[in-house]
Scaffold this motif. Structure first.
Motif, PDB file in Angstrom:
ATOM      1  N   GLU A   1       0.831  -1.200   0.000  1.00 29.52           N
ATOM      2  CA  GLU A   1       0.000   0.000   0.000  1.00 29.52           C
ATOM      3  C   GLU A   1       0.873   1.259   0.000  1.00 29.52           C
ATOM      4  O   GLU A   1       0.529   2.255  -0.653  1.00 29.52           O
ATOM      5  N   GLU A   2       1.985   1.213   0.736  1.00 30.91           N
ATOM      6  CA  GLU A   2       2.906   2.356   0.751  1.00 30.91           C
ATOM      7  C   GLU A   2       3.452   2.619  -0.649  1.00 30.91           C
ATOM      8  O   GLU A   2       3.564   3.773  -1.078  1.00 30.91           O
ATOM      9  N   GLY A   3       3.782   1.556  -1.361  1.00 30.58           N
ATOM     10  CA  GLY A   3       4.285   1.711  -2.717  1.00 30.58           C
ATOM     11  C   GLY A   3       3.252   2.337  -3.628  1.00 30.58           C
ATOM     12  O   GLY A   3       3.564   3.206  -4.460  1.00 30.58           O
ATOM     13  N   TYR A   4       2.013   1.917  -3.459  1.00 34.30           N
ATOM     14  CA  TYR A   4       0.918   2.466  -4.265  1.00 34.30           C
ATOM     15  C   TYR A   4       0.778   3.966  -4.011  1.00 34.30           C
ATOM     16  O   TYR A   4       0.662   4.770  -4.947  1.00 34.30           O
ATOM     17  N   ALA A   5       0.853   4.336  -2.728  1.00 34.22           N
ATOM     18  CA  ALA A   5       0.665   5.737  -2.361  1.00 34.22           C
ATOM     19  C   ALA A   5       1.843   6.610  -2.791  1.00 34.22           C
ATOM     20  O   ALA A   5       1.683   7.817  -3.011  1.00 34.22           O
ATOM     21  N   GLU A   6       3.026   6.017  -2.916  1.00 36.72           N
ATOM     22  CA  GLU A   6       4.219   6.787  -3.289  1.00 36.72           C
ATOM     23  C   GLU A   6       4.277   7.107  -4.779  1.00 36.72           C
ATOM     24  O   GLU A   6       5.114   7.905  -5.193  1.00 36.72           O
ATOM     25  N   ASN A   7       3.369   6.546  -5.578  1.00 39.78           N
ATOM     26  CA  ASN A   7       3.395   6.806  -7.019  1.00 39.78           C
ATOM     27  C   ASN A   7       2.685   8.118  -7.326  1.00 39.78           C
ATOM     28  O   ASN A   7       1.478   8.167  -7.630  1.00 39.78           O
ATOM     29  N   GLU A   8       3.406   9.208  -7.238  1.00 45.89           N
ATOM     30  CA  GLU A   8       2.843  10.536  -7.458  1.00 45.89           C
ATOM     31  C   GLU A   8       2.522  10.782  -8.931  1.00 45.89           C
ATOM     32  O   GLU A   8       1.598  11.538  -9.256  1.00 45.89           O
ATOM     33  N   ILE A   9       3.260  10.154  -9.815  1.00 42.14           N
ATOM     34  CA  ILE A   9       3.007  10.336 -11.253  1.00 42.14           C
ATOM     35  C   ILE A   9       1.660   9.734 -11.634  1.00 42.14           C
ATOM     36  O   ILE A   9       0.870  10.332 -12.381  1.00 42.14           O
ATOM     37  N   ALA A  10       1.382   8.544 -11.083  1.00 41.33           N
ATOM     38  CA  ALA A  10       0.091   7.914 -11.383  1.00 41.33           C
ATOM     39  C   ALA A  10      -1.050   8.788 -10.853  1.00 41.33           C
ATOM     40  O   ALA A  10      -2.088   8.953 -11.525  1.00 41.33           O
ATOM     41  N   ALA A  11      -0.828   9.342  -9.657  1.00 40.33           N
ATOM     42  CA  ALA A  11      -1.860  10.198  -9.077  1.00 40.33           C
ATOM     43  C   ALA A  11      -2.083  11.441  -9.936  1.00 40.33           C
ATOM     44  O   ALA A  11      -3.226  11.885 -10.147  1.00 40.33           O
ATOM     45  N   GLU A  12      -1.024  12.008 -10.461  1.00 39.27           N
ATOM     46  CA  GLU A  12      -1.148  13.193 -11.304  1.00 39.27           C
ATOM     47  C   GLU A  12      -1.845  12.868 -12.624  1.00 39.27           C
ATOM     48  O   GLU A  12      -2.663  13.654 -13.117  1.00 39.27           O
ATOM     49  N   ILE A  13      -1.500  11.705 -13.184  1.00 41.31           N
ATOM     50  CA  ILE A  13      -2.174  11.283 -14.429  1.00 41.31           C
ATOM     51  C   ILE A  13      -3.676  11.165 -14.204  1.00 41.31           C
ATOM     52  O   ILE A  13      -4.494  11.617 -15.012  1.00 41.31           O
ATOM     53  N   LYS A  14      -4.030  10.572 -13.083  1.00 42.59           N
ATOM     54  CA  LYS A  14      -5.450  10.380 -12.775  1.00 42.59           C
ATOM     55  C   LYS A  14      -6.157  11.713 -12.577  1.00 42.59           C
ATOM     56  O   LYS A  14      -7.365  11.837 -12.863  1.00 42.59           O
ATOM     57  N   ASN A  15      -5.451  12.720 -12.094  1.00 37.88           N
ATOM     58  CA  ASN A  15      -6.068  14.042 -11.865  1.00 37.88           C
ATOM     59  C   ASN A  15      -6.088  14.915 -13.120  1.00 37.88           C
ATOM     60  O   ASN A  15      -6.957  15.784 -13.249  1.00 37.88           O
TER      61      ASN A  15
END
Length: 411
Positions: A322-336
């Motif tokens: 879960e920590e690894g998932y949360a550390e992916n800031e690029i994926a989060a930015e793509i989704k936004n």
């Protein structure tokens, strides 16, 4: 016959009283004289002396009318050779002493006698040469002895290491006997010492592979051999420790990678062994953590929301995922951002920072084209609305037109 025998005995007795050391030279009125140079050189006499009892009896009585006078004292005859020889002997002795010490060559006698001084100078020169020669011979022999021993020691050690025989001498032709003797003795000793040192080193090494305690054998219980034994033992212990530490480190790493409970094995008998196991365990844990977080990081490109489908039975692994998932800031930015970009753009665009891997591009494209679809649907709805408004407004506009014309005619 008896008469002849008596006569012979009388003659023998008379001959005994005659002086044994006869020498030439006239005597004076007192029955004495000075010793000649030849007699002095031969050691027959020295100075003034008497012969045949001269001077030993009382002086003759003089008549009352004629007074008597004492004989004049005669000075000894001077012999220059005697003084020269004495000076030569003294100078030779001194010169030999100084020459052996390699001292000053130009020493002079302090004696006032000229003949003595001449002899001393000649003797000193000869003695100095003899003393110096003796010293140089001794130094040459000492040097040959030292050089032979040094070279023999070196060659003996090398010969053993090269697998050569004990008497494989290699000194140069023309070497002195002193050099050869010292070389051979040192060669053999060095060869034997090298053999003994290697034997004791191997004994110590083999013992070190088995145990930590040093137990020196009787054959190696000497100063130099004891040192070699201890060196070999130290090397054996070191190799054994290195192998054991490597093995325990790998075991600890395996256990840590499995995220299992830390239990020190029984074979970790030394503190260094225990530390190695614990270190390996930590390394295994870190390695697994990095891998699981990477999996969680990558899953962020595949899922819009966090989903743990892999590590449901392990809390530690699940947390890392879960920590690894949360550390992916690029994926989060793509989704936004991707969908909004799709709604606003007339054509396909993507930033280089979003091209992390194929999954990141797929995620971006899915959202971007979704935005494009929304945009297209919105534009379609806007067109339809405009057409509907136009359809309603056209008849009304026509009726108004005819109404205005009709009213104009009436007026």
């Amino acid at each position: 016959m008896k008469k002849w025998l008596v006569l012979i005995i009388i003659l023998i007795c008379c001959s005994v009283s005659i002086t044994a050391y006869a020498h030439s030279g006239r005597t004076d009125s007192s029955g004495g004289h000075n010793c000649s140079a030849k007699s002095v050189a031969k050691g027959l006499c020295t100075g003034y002396h008497f012969h045949n009892g001269g001077g030993s009896s009382a002086p003759p009585k003089s008549s009352p009318s004629t007074p008597t006078s004492a004989p004049k004292e005669q000075k000894p005859v001077y012999n220059p050779q005697v003084h020269y020889d004495k000076g030569y002997d003294a100078g030779f002795s001194k010169g030999r002493e100084i020459g052996y010490k390699k001292g000053e060559k130009d020493m002079e006698s302090t004696d006032s006698n000229e003949d003595f001084t001449k002899g001393w100078t000649a003797g000193f020169k000869a003695g100095y040469a003899e003393g110096l020669s003796k010293k140089e011979v001794e130094e040459k022999q000492e040097k040959d002895k030292k050089d032979g021993a040094s070279k023999g020691k070196e060659d003996g050690f090398t010969a053993y290491k090269d697998g050569k025989e004990k008497k494989a001498y290699t000194y140069k032709d023309g070497s002195s006997d002193v050099y050869k003797k010292a070389y051979q003795a040192a060669f053999i000793i060095s060869w034997e010492e090298a053999e003994a040192e290697e034997t004791c080193f191997e004994e110590g090494y083999n013992q070190g592979l088995k145990q930590d305690e040093v137990v020196i054998s009787e054959s190696c219980d000497q100063e130099t051999l004891r040192t070699k034994f201890e060196e070999g033992h130290e090397k054996g212990v070191k190799e054994r420790d290195e192998k054991e530490i490597y093995k325990l480190t790998k075991q600890g790493e395996t256990l840590g990678y499995e995220v299992a409970e830390l239990i020190i094995p029984k074979e970790a008998t030394k503190e260094s062994y225990k530390l190695a196991f614990e270190k390996g365990y930590d390394q295994g844990m870190v390695k697994r953590e990095v891998e699981v977080k990477k999996e969680g990081y990558d899953s962020a490109f595949k899922h819009m929301d966090f989903v743990n489908e892999v590590y449901t039975d392990n809390e530690v692994l699940s947390a890392w995922y879960e920590e690894g998932y949360a550390e992916n800031e690029i994926a989060a930015e793509i989704k936004n951002q991707a969908q909004s970009l799709g709604e606003e753009s007339d054509e396909y665009v993507i930033s280089e920072e979003y091209k992390v891997n194929n999954d990141s591009v797929v995620l971006y494209d899915s959202l971007f084209y979704k935005g494009q679809e929304i945009k297209e649907q919105r534009e379609k709805e806007q067109r339809n609305t405009m057409l509907s408004v136009a359809a309603v407004a056209a008849p009304a506009a026509g009726g108004l037109y005819f109404w205005k014309r009709k009213r104009k005619k009436v007026v």
